[in-house]
Each structure stands twice: as C-alpha cells, then as structure tokens.
Enzyme design. Structure first.
Site, short mmCIF file in Angstrom:
data_model
loop_
_atom_site.label_atom_id
_atom_site.label_comp_id
_atom_site.label_asym_id
_atom_site.label_seq_id
_atom_site.Cartn_x
_atom_site.Cartn_y
_atom_site.Cartn_z
N GLY A 86 0.84 -1.20 0.00
CA GLY A 86 0.00 0.00 0.00
C GLY A 86 0.87 1.23 0.00
N GLY A 95 2.76 4.75 3.36
CA GLY A 95 3.72 3.77 2.84
C GLY A 95 4.78 4.42 1.97
N LYS A 135 -4.11 7.31 20.64
CA LYS A 135 -4.08 7.93 19.31
C LYS A 135 -5.49 8.38 18.90
CE LYS A 135 -1.73 8.76 15.35
NZ LYS A 135 -2.10 8.11 14.13
N ASN A 176 -7.54 11.32 16.70
CA ASN A 176 -8.19 10.89 15.46
C ASN A 176 -9.71 11.03 15.48
OD1 ASN A 176 -6.19 10.16 13.55
ND2 ASN A 176 -5.67 8.37 14.78
N GLU A 204 -12.84 5.27 7.11
CA GLU A 204 -12.41 4.23 8.07
C GLU A 204 -13.24 4.30 9.35
OE1 GLU A 204 -7.92 3.18 7.63
OE2 GLU A 204 -8.05 5.35 7.72
#
Length: 317
Positions: free
Chosen positions: A14, A19, A198, A202, A280
């Site tokens: 990815g 990446g 985290k 987020n 997501e």
C-alpha cells in the site's frame, strides 16, 4: 564479510501517503525497499516517488523497486502495511506472497484492534505488529506525497510466535529501522492502550473535518468547534479508562496544544471523503464505541459523530 549484519529487506504494502513516505525515507537510508502499487504503478515506474517535505526538502526516489503484483516481489523480512483499514481483508493474500518465512508485518494504520482481523487470516509463523504514525502527510497525485510536519512512528508487538524477550527484540529492531532513516521512533509497551491514546486525536479531528468541511486551523480558531473537540477528546479518555487503559493526565490538553501549533492540516479521512473512498469508520469509531459500551461506558457525542459520518459515507460512495 565477517561480523557485518545484513540489512533486512523491506516491503511496502500500500504505497499511499504513509507507505510512500516511510518507504522513501528507508530506501534513502540504504535499505532494500520494495513497493507494491495498484493504480499508481505506471506513474511510479516512469517518474519515481517524490516527497515534498517541509522538514526534509524535496526528496525523490528513482528508480523505484515497484511491483503491481505481490507474487512478483522478493521475500521480505519486514512488511510495512500502509493501506487503509477498509481493505485489510484483501491484504492477507498480498502479505502471504511477499512475506519471507517468519516475517514481521507492521500495520501503519489508525483505529482500534486493526491487527485482529488481519491476524486471523495470517499463519501463526508471521509476527504482527502495530505502528502508530504521528505525521501530517497526504498524497498530492500519482507518486507525489506532501509531508507537512512531524513523522514519529511508535511500534508495539501484537501477536505471533515470539516469547516476551523475543518480542522486545523484534520491536527494537522495528524501531531501529526508522531511527536509521532519521525518523523519531519508540517502542510501545502496551499497543492497545497506545491505540486508544491515538484516538484522542483521530476521533475529533478526522470526523469533524468531514462533517464541518474544515481543516485544523479553522477548527482551532472557532470557539464552538474548540469546545466540541475538547468534549470529544474527554469522551475518548473516558472510554479508554473504562476499558482499563489509563491515559496520562493532561494528554488530551497536550494534543490540543500541539494541534494549535501545527501547520493547517486536512486529516486523512477528509482526503478519503474528497476522493469518494470509503471512510475508516469501523476502526476509528465503531470498535471504540462497542468496546466502551461493553465496559459500561456510553460516549454519546462520539456516537452522534459516528452516525452522521455513516450517513455521509453512504451518500458519498
């Protein structure tokens, strides 16, 4: 050649913003890095990978060891997964084809329990690790990445055939890769707790960027959105605590202050929304909500944000 330790071979599964950025940094540090690409394969084979970085300047990797198919990749000792969590089920075959025996698979993804679903699809002989990226980075176009700020990666062991001391060694090896590339990195003693921490950033900023159509600077400049961010952060901390993970005192306030000093940033979820990619939501919202609920903790503001984003996501895709 006695005494020299061979550098591990690294595969990037990815090659998006995450990446691509870390792969370029590792390759520039002299590591043998191999990139799996889908839609951008021809662009990257022609022009290479470019990172326009505020901290590091203009970086180019050309030629790139690029592949459009995982079975063409050489067996890799480390696989860095930069793909979105929405594609985790489809990643297992690619990981299996690119993994050397006993490979370490490091998921550079946001959200809670992202390793669990992938773990079930991989053999016990592979090590699965989680990586949390504290970075402002996004794709500008095919093979072009904009890096605005930060870059640290925190690494923790999830599961695999290693005992406690071997786990520490593997995590330190992962940390060492990033440090060798000039990237701040550290080991996480408790991956699950770190993932909750985290989420304190987020959950508010990713969701509100989509819901309100605003990047970090306007969100931090308005009194109503500031209060909403603080309230969402406080709910995440409550949820984490209910699940047995004590977030350090003042942690949410610290993230809030860091965001005030950051360059104006559109979070990754906004880029997904803009390009009509699935959001997501499962990893960043649904799983934390379910975990907190199971521990007897309701998070009504996060629930409302999640329901709103689910509606937006369905209409958008």
């Amino acid at each position: 050649m006695s005494g020299a330790v061979a550098k591990p071979r690294i595969g990037i599964i990815g090659t998006g913003a995450i990446g691509g950025f870390y792969g370029v940094m590792l390759a520039r540090a002299g590591f043998d890095v191999h990139f799996l690409l889908r839609s951008e394969f021809s662009a990257v084979t022609e022009r290479g990978l470019r990172v326009d970085s505020a901290p590091y300047g203009a970086l180019t990797l050309n030629p790139v060891q690029a592949y459009s198919c995982a079975e063409d990749m050489p067996p890799c000792d480390w696989l860095l997964v930069g793909a979105k969590t929405t594609s985790n089920a489809d990643l297992a075959p690619a990981i299996l084809q690119a993994a050397a025996p006993g490979a370490k698979v490091l998921l550079l993804q946001n959200g809670l329990d992202v390793e669990d679903s992938l773990r079930e699809l991989l053999p016990d002989s592979l090590h699965v690790l989680g990586g949390l990226c504290y970075i402002c980075v996004h794709r500008e176009g095919p093979g072009v990445i904009i890096h605005q700020a930060l870059g640290a990666v925190h690494v923790g062991y999830h599961s695999g055939p290693a005992d406690e001391s071997a786990r520490r060694v593997i995590v330190e090896e992962g940390v060492g890769l990033f440090l060798a590339a000039g990237i701040d990195s550290q080991a996480m003693a408790n991956l699950h707790q770190a993932r909750w921490q985290k989420l304190v950033w987020n959950i508010p900023y990713n969701g509100l960027s989509v819901l309100l159509g605003a990047s970090t600077t306007p969100l931090m400049a308005d009194s109503d959105s500031r209060e909403l961010i603080k309230a969402l952060m406080a709910e995440v901390v409550r949820g984490a605590t209910a699940c047995g993970h004590d977030v350090p005192a003042g942690y949410a306030e610290h993230l809030f202050m860091v965001t005030e000093k950051m360059p104006d940033y559109w979070p990754s979820m906004y880029h997904d929304f803009l390009h009509k990619r699935p959001l997501e939501l499962e990893a960043i919202y649904a799983r934390p909500l379910a975990a907190a609920k199971a521990a007897g903790c309701e998070m009504p503001r996060i629930e409302a944000l999640y329901r709103s984003l689910s509606f937006i996501d369905r209409r958008n895709t």
